[in-house]
Scaffold this active site. Sequence first.
Site, PDB file in Angstrom:
ATOM      1  N   THR A 130     -14.905  -9.505  58.159  1.00 27.08           N
ATOM      2  CA  THR A 130     -15.437 -10.668  57.457  1.00 27.08           C
ATOM      3  C   THR A 130     -14.813 -11.834  58.134  1.00 27.08           C
ATOM      4  OG1 THR A 130     -16.104 -11.624  55.360  1.00 27.08           O
ATOM      5  CG2 THR A 130     -13.633 -10.858  55.398  1.00 27.08           C
ATOM      6  N   TYR A 131     -14.912 -13.078  57.664  1.00 22.31           N
ATOM      7  CA  TYR A 131     -14.468 -14.370  58.239  1.00 22.31           C
ATOM      8  C   TYR A 131     -13.769 -15.203  56.983  1.00 22.31           C
ATOM      9  CZ  TYR A 131     -18.470 -16.644  55.963  1.00 22.31           C
ATOM     10  OH  TYR A 131     -19.464 -17.117  55.192  1.00 22.31           O
ATOM     11  N   GLY A 166     -19.068 -12.082  47.942  1.00 21.24           N
ATOM     12  CA  GLY A 166     -20.236 -11.518  48.587  1.00 21.24           C
ATOM     13  C   GLY A 166     -20.208  -9.978  48.607  1.00 21.24           C
ATOM     14  N   PRO A 167     -20.700  -9.188  49.434  1.00 20.69           N
ATOM     15  CA  PRO A 167     -20.829  -7.846  49.415  1.00 20.69           C
ATOM     16  C   PRO A 167     -19.460  -7.087  49.628  1.00 20.69           C
ATOM     17  CG  PRO A 167     -22.479  -8.739  50.890  1.00 20.69           C
ATOM     18  CD  PRO A 167     -21.893  -9.844  50.345  1.00 20.69           C
ATOM     19  N   ALA A 168     -18.644  -7.987  50.294  1.00 28.39           N
ATOM     20  CA  ALA A 168     -17.106  -7.298  50.178  1.00 28.39           C
ATOM     21  C   ALA A 168     -16.356  -7.202  48.865  1.00 28.39           C
ATOM     22  CB  ALA A 168     -16.348  -8.349  51.398  1.00 28.39           C
ATOM     23  N   SER A 198     -17.387 -13.495  52.686  1.00 28.42           N
ATOM     24  CA  SER A 198     -16.418 -13.914  53.248  1.00 28.42           C
ATOM     25  C   SER A 198     -15.058 -13.743  52.483  1.00 28.42           C
ATOM     26  CB  SER A 198     -16.273 -15.047  53.998  1.00 28.42           C
ATOM     27  OG  SER A 198     -15.958 -15.943  52.672  1.00 28.42           O
ATOM     28  N   LYS A 214      -0.878 -10.785  61.053  1.00 30.81           N
ATOM     29  CA  LYS A 214      -1.122 -10.188  59.963  1.00 30.81           C
ATOM     30  C   LYS A 214      -0.419 -10.752  58.798  1.00 30.81           C
ATOM     31  CE  LYS A 214       0.876  -5.957  59.972  1.00 30.81           C
ATOM     32  NZ  LYS A 214       1.220  -4.651  59.973  1.00 30.81           N
TER      33      LYS A 214
END
Length: 115
Positions: free
Chosen positions: A57-58, A73-75, A25, A9
């Site tokens: 996500t990645y 992007g959408p994130a 991502s 984390k």
Amino acid sequence: MQLEIFKSKIHRAKVTQAELHYVGSITLDETLMEAADIIENEKVQIVNVNNGERFDTYVIKGEKDSGTVCLNGPAARKVQVGDIIIIVSYAIMEREEAKNHQPIIIFPDQNNSIK
């Protein structure tokens, strides 16, 4: 039996960018990735402390020692620049291996540098 276990984390990183018109991502400073044992293209869970959003996500590798934490992007719609997020990675392990696993937790400072 295999279990999905908390692997590592990055706790309380600050979002430095949000790029809506990008492939998608999270771009992370390579130094943060190395410290948390996260590799490029690895799936991660993002938890936004500011608004409660949780999503997967990645990872895309960002410039080393840049402090970059950029949602793409959408994130990008799920964060604001300056939000504090937690980036969590998981691993699939056999039960016996999981019992002895010690997750890695890193605590970046306000500039996303390792303390």
